[in-house]
Write a protein that holds these residues in place. Structure first.
Motif, PDB file in Angstrom:
ATOM      1  N   ILE A  61       0.859  -1.184   0.000  1.00 39.23           N
ATOM      2  CA  ILE A  61       0.000   0.000   0.000  1.00 39.23           C
ATOM      3  C   ILE A  61       0.896   1.236   0.000  1.00 39.23           C
ATOM      4  CG2 ILE A  61      -1.630   1.370   1.375  1.00 39.23           C
ATOM      5  CD1 ILE A  61      -2.582  -1.586   2.283  1.00 39.23           C
ATOM      6  N   LYS A 120      -2.519   5.542  -0.650  1.00 40.90           N
ATOM      7  CA  LYS A 120      -3.472   4.550  -0.133  1.00 40.90           C
ATOM      8  C   LYS A 120      -4.021   3.624  -1.222  1.00 40.90           C
ATOM      9  CE  LYS A 120      -4.675   7.757   3.505  1.00 40.90           C
ATOM     10  NZ  LYS A 120      -5.502   8.932   3.761  1.00 40.90           N
ATOM     11  N   GLU A 121      -3.155   3.308  -2.169  1.00 40.34           N
ATOM     12  CA  GLU A 121      -3.554   2.365  -3.222  1.00 40.34           C
ATOM     13  C   GLU A 121      -2.946   1.001  -2.948  1.00 40.34           C
ATOM     14  OE1 GLU A 121      -3.527   5.677  -6.821  1.00 40.34           O
ATOM     15  OE2 GLU A 121      -1.716   4.618  -6.196  1.00 40.34           O
ATOM     16  N   PHE A 122      -3.730  -0.004  -3.300  1.00 39.49           N
ATOM     17  CA  PHE A 122      -3.253  -1.373  -3.090  1.00 39.49           C
ATOM     18  C   PHE A 122      -2.495  -1.819  -4.331  1.00 39.49           C
ATOM     19  CE2 PHE A 122      -3.370  -5.935  -2.522  1.00 39.49           C
ATOM     20  CZ  PHE A 122      -3.236  -6.087  -1.147  1.00 39.49           C
ATOM     21  N   THR A 123      -1.386  -2.479  -4.118  1.00 42.11           N
ATOM     22  CA  THR A 123      -0.520  -2.867  -5.233  1.00 42.11           C
ATOM     23  C   THR A 123      -1.163  -3.884  -6.177  1.00 42.11           C
ATOM     24  OG1 THR A 123       1.626  -3.744  -5.818  1.00 42.11           O
ATOM     25  CG2 THR A 123       0.519  -4.734  -3.945  1.00 42.11           C
ATOM     26  N   GLY A 182       3.322   3.852   4.224  1.00 43.98           N
ATOM     27  CA  GLY A 182       2.903   2.706   3.436  1.00 43.98           C
ATOM     28  C   GLY A 182       3.046   1.420   4.216  1.00 43.98           C
ATOM     29  N   SER A 221      -4.150   1.492   8.414  1.00 45.20           N
ATOM     30  CA  SER A 221      -3.150   0.445   8.289  1.00 45.20           C
ATOM     31  C   SER A 221      -3.222  -0.506   9.479  1.00 45.20           C
ATOM     32  CB  SER A 221      -1.749   1.040   8.139  1.00 45.20           C
ATOM     33  OG  SER A 221      -1.491   1.892   9.227  1.00 45.20           O
ATOM     34  N   GLU A 236      -6.653  -7.264  -0.926  1.00 49.37           N
ATOM     35  CA  GLU A 236      -7.137  -6.072  -1.614  1.00 49.37           C
ATOM     36  C   GLU A 236      -8.574  -5.788  -1.184  1.00 49.37           C
ATOM     37  OE1 GLU A 236      -6.633  -6.135  -5.828  1.00 49.37           O
ATOM     38  OE2 GLU A 236      -7.206  -4.025  -6.050  1.00 49.37           O
ATOM     39  N   TRP A 290      -8.564  -4.242   2.222  1.00 46.72           N
ATOM     40  CA  TRP A 290      -8.148  -2.837   2.121  1.00 46.72           C
ATOM     41  C   TRP A 290      -9.291  -1.971   1.605  1.00 46.72           C
ATOM     42  CZ3 TRP A 290      -5.080   0.249   4.338  1.00 46.72           C
ATOM     43  CH2 TRP A 290      -4.823   1.524   3.810  1.00 46.72           C
ATOM     44  N   GLN A 330     -10.801   1.036   3.546  1.00 46.51           N
ATOM     45  CA  GLN A 330     -10.765   2.352   2.910  1.00 46.51           C
ATOM     46  C   GLN A 330     -12.132   3.031   2.906  1.00 46.51           C
ATOM     47  OE1 GLN A 330      -8.452   4.348   2.390  1.00 46.51           O
ATOM     48  NE2 GLN A 330      -7.785   4.241   0.275  1.00 46.51           N
TER      49      GLN A 330
END
Ligand code: GDP
Ligand code: MG
Length: 683
Positions: free
Chosen positions: A32, A36-39, A97, A131, A289, A292, A296
């Protein structure tokens, strides 16, 4: 201004573009980024780590704790990972992150959180909270890393944050899975820079108590109200000495802790199967994901600012303080109410306690965040009222009972007074009973909310019972009256019936029945006159009159039976016969002379007497209007009474028996008469 270090420069490049650094098993992946983006790289990375096909044979561990408490250092030592450790010379970190590494030589995914300390910076608690929640929800073991001196400090030990995280975690992921097993997670507290003067057991006790307190104060979803901390979490505690000051011991203890992550045969092995989320390795990227995503989009997480967190904590404390005092006060009247006492002035007391608690809460809590203050106030009020409500209800019940007792007593007293009017006595008592209840009930009302403090229903119940009691009393009164009248009837018919039965005139039954019917008619009208004051229903009157008539008839029959019992009737017959045989028409005793027609006189007197037997045998007035018409139905009577049969005084056998016995007695008189002539001749 300082020139950015090479390391920071490299980080800045990575930010915003989640990517793996190098190839190989020592890689780390920013799953992350600070946007705040998930890989999207997790799946390929798992492939690289040769974990994609591991099925369930892998574990996940994450870490939680304040900035610069040696988290990354610990993870690296435990799992052979290469997370960034803060540069001693810089003493600040700018990147944010969540990073992931594969544990060296083990199927373990290790997550490290990097970021600014929201509490110090004031602005970005959002990431910190999210997180933390993400780590909690996705890992099997969450390491909670803290300095020894942070233990027992609400803020310092991140407990405030933990509370929010627990709360949201429960809301989002707290429900049981389909096979109805709770998702379990191990919380491993690692206490750093443990000096040793305070034994681990004490620190552990403090932390456990803190955690329990946090758990108890969570606002839990309704369906999870009674869930315990232990339903979701196992707790473990360990301490590590200072890394530099006690380097050898630190290293040894870390190795011992590492063993608990690696050695499945060890007693306190940490990756217990119960913690595993049961997601096959090739689904982990998608699963994480998803978590998350949920984290989020969750509103609850966005809400509390630092100010609110503090407010929640303080308002809870203040509320608890006010509640403790209140409970003490409320307890004082619990027992009296439970044992049935009507507590004088209870309403005033209850309103006082409640106001006191609210005033105290308002005074201290209103200075905090208004939204939180108000929300907690509503909670407090609900708790206060839920304690007072049983007292209120109990008081009403006791009032009800006491009013009813007073009602009964008042009536009984009234019925003892001379010349009372039953309806008046009952009416007055009823009025006073209701007034007494209403007054007491109104006093006990705590607040305006009519639905919560309702006494009308109880009043209805009371009225119903008052009605029942009044009905019963009226029935008793009626019975008493019927009994009295019955006694009078008996008294009044007694002598006339005696007289008529003795005379044995041919219209004997007409006379008896006339007397009976007149007496009965008088009794009935005397009943009706009295019943007016009773508010009796027509049905009740009909029933009472039927009873009265039936009993009157039984009384008459009893009287007749008494006067026609064997010896009595034989006596009557004898007297009748003697009067005709031993006395002449002028009533002078006969002295038989030999020429007298003894046989003729005997026969005549005997026949006349025998004629009486059929007369006595049956109640049969010559005037049919004097016949008795029985009531069609008599209350409380098991078998139907046979009036027709009750008209018969002697059965035929009985009549024959009496006839024979009388004949024998008469014969004796005849013999006596004959002898008297013989003796007079002999003289
Ligand atoms: P993180 O921010 O929690 O990940 O902390 P780091 O692992 O980056 O470490 C922060 C600083 O604390 C570094 O300078 C470490 O050398 C130092 N450090 C690491 N472990 C310990 C420890 O056990 N005790 C002390 N006093 N310092 C430590
Ligand atoms: Mg770190």
């Amino acid at each position: 201004p300082q020139v950015p270090s090479l390391q920071e420069h490299a980080k800045a490049l990575v930010n915003g573009r989640p990517t793996s650094t190098n190839a190989g098993t020592s890689d780390r992946l920013q799953i992350i980024n600070d946007a705040k983006e998930f890989t999207q790289e997790l799946n390929p990375q798992l492939e690289t780590w040769a974990l994609r096909d591991a099925g369930f044979d892998y574990d996940i561990v994450a870490v939680f704790g304040s900035q610069s408490t040696g988290k990354s250092t610990l993870l690296n030592r435990l799992f052979g990972t290469n997370f960034d450790v803060m540069d001693e010379t810089q003493r600040q970190q700018t990147t944010k992150g969540i990073w992931m590494c594969r544990g060296k030589g083990m199927n373990v995914l290790v997550m490290d959180v990097e970021g600014t300390d929201g509490r110090e910076r004031g602005e970005d608690q959002d990431f910190e909270r999210k997180s933390a929640l993400f780590s909690l929800a996705s890992s099997e073991v969450l390491i909670i890393n803290l300095w020894e001196h942070q233990v027992g400090l609400y803020q310092g030990a991140n407990m405030g944050l933990l509370k929010t995280v627990f709360e949201v975690n429960l809301g989002l992921f707290g429900k049981k899975t389909q096979d109805s097993v709770n998702q379990r997670t191990m919380l491993l507290f690692v206490i750093r820079d443990h000096i040793g003067t305070t034994p681990l057991a004490n620190l552990q006790a403090t932390l456990t108590a803190d955690l329990q307190r946090i758990w108890d104060s969570l606002s839990k979803p309704a369906e999870l109200q009674d869930r315990q901390l232990a339903d979701y979490f196992d707790l473990a505690f360990t301490a590590l000495p200072h890394k530099i000051l006690a380097a050898d011991k630190f290293e040894a203890d870390v190795q011992a802790l590492r063993k608990r992550f690696v050695d499945k045969s060890s007693d306190n092995y940490l990756f217990k199967p119960a913690y595993h989320k049961r997601i096959p390795a090739d689904g982990v990227a998608f699963y994480m994901e998803g978590i998350w995503e949920q984290v989020q989009t969750n509103k609850d997480l966005d809400l509390p600012t630092q100010q609110e967190l503090l407010a929640q904590f303080r308002c809870d404390e203040i509320s608890a303080g006010a509640l403790a005092e209140f409970n003490e006060q409320a307890k004082s009247q619990k027992r009296p109410v439970e044992v049935g006492k009507v507590v004088e002035g209870l309403g005033e007391m209850m309103r006082g306690w409640r106001n006191q608690a609210l005033t105290r809460y308002d005074r201290d809590a209103s200075r905090y965040h208004q939204g939180v203050y108000k929300r907690k106030r509503t909670d407090l009020l609900a708790t206060l009222d839920s304690t007072l409500s049983p007292l209120f209800v109990g008081q009403l019940k006791n009032l009800h009972k006491a009013s009813l007792v007073a009602f009964k007593k008042e009536i009984l007293d009234g019925l003892r007074s001379e010349g009372y009017n039953f309806a008046d006595v009952v009416g007055q008592a009823r009025g006073r009973c209701e007034a007494r209840f209403v007054e007491g009930a109104k006093e006990a009302v705590v607040a305006d909310d009519e639905a919560a403090w309702n006494w009308e229903e109880e009043l209805e119940l009371l009225r119903e019972e008052v009605r029942l009691v009044a009905d019963q009393l009226r029935k008793d009164e009626t019975k008493k009256m019927v009994n009295t009248i019955e006694r009078n009837i008996k008294k009044q018919i007694s002598e006339p019936v005696d007289l008529h039965l003795n005379k044995a005139a041919p219209d004997m039954w007409d006379s008896i029945m006339r007397t009976f019917k007149e007496t009965l008619a008088k009794s009935e009208s005397s009943y009706l006159a009295k019943a007016k004051s009773f508010d009796c229903t027509d049905e009740e009157n009909t029933a009472a009159l039927s009873t009265l008539r039936h009993r009157a008839w039984l009384a008459l029959r009893a009287k007749i039976d008494e006067q026609t019992a064997d010896t009595v009737i034989l006596g009557k017959l004898r007297a009748y016969f003697e009067e005709r045989f031993r006395y002449d028409e002028a009533g002078v005793p006969r002295v038989w002379k030999p020429d007298d027609d003894i046989d003729g006189a005997f026969k005549k007197a005997k026949d006349q007497t025998l004629d009486l037997i059929p007369l006595y045998s049956k109640i049969a007035p010559k005037d049919s209007s004097l016949e008795y018409s029985p009531p069609s139905e008599v209350p409380d009577q098991e078998e139907e009474y046979d009036y027709a049969a009750s008209l018969v005084i002697f059965s035929e056998t009985k009549a024959l028996d009496i006839t024979n016995r009388f004949r024998r007695e008469a014969d004796a008189y005849y013999v006596e008469a004959k002898r008297s002539t013989v003796s007079s001749i002999a003289q």
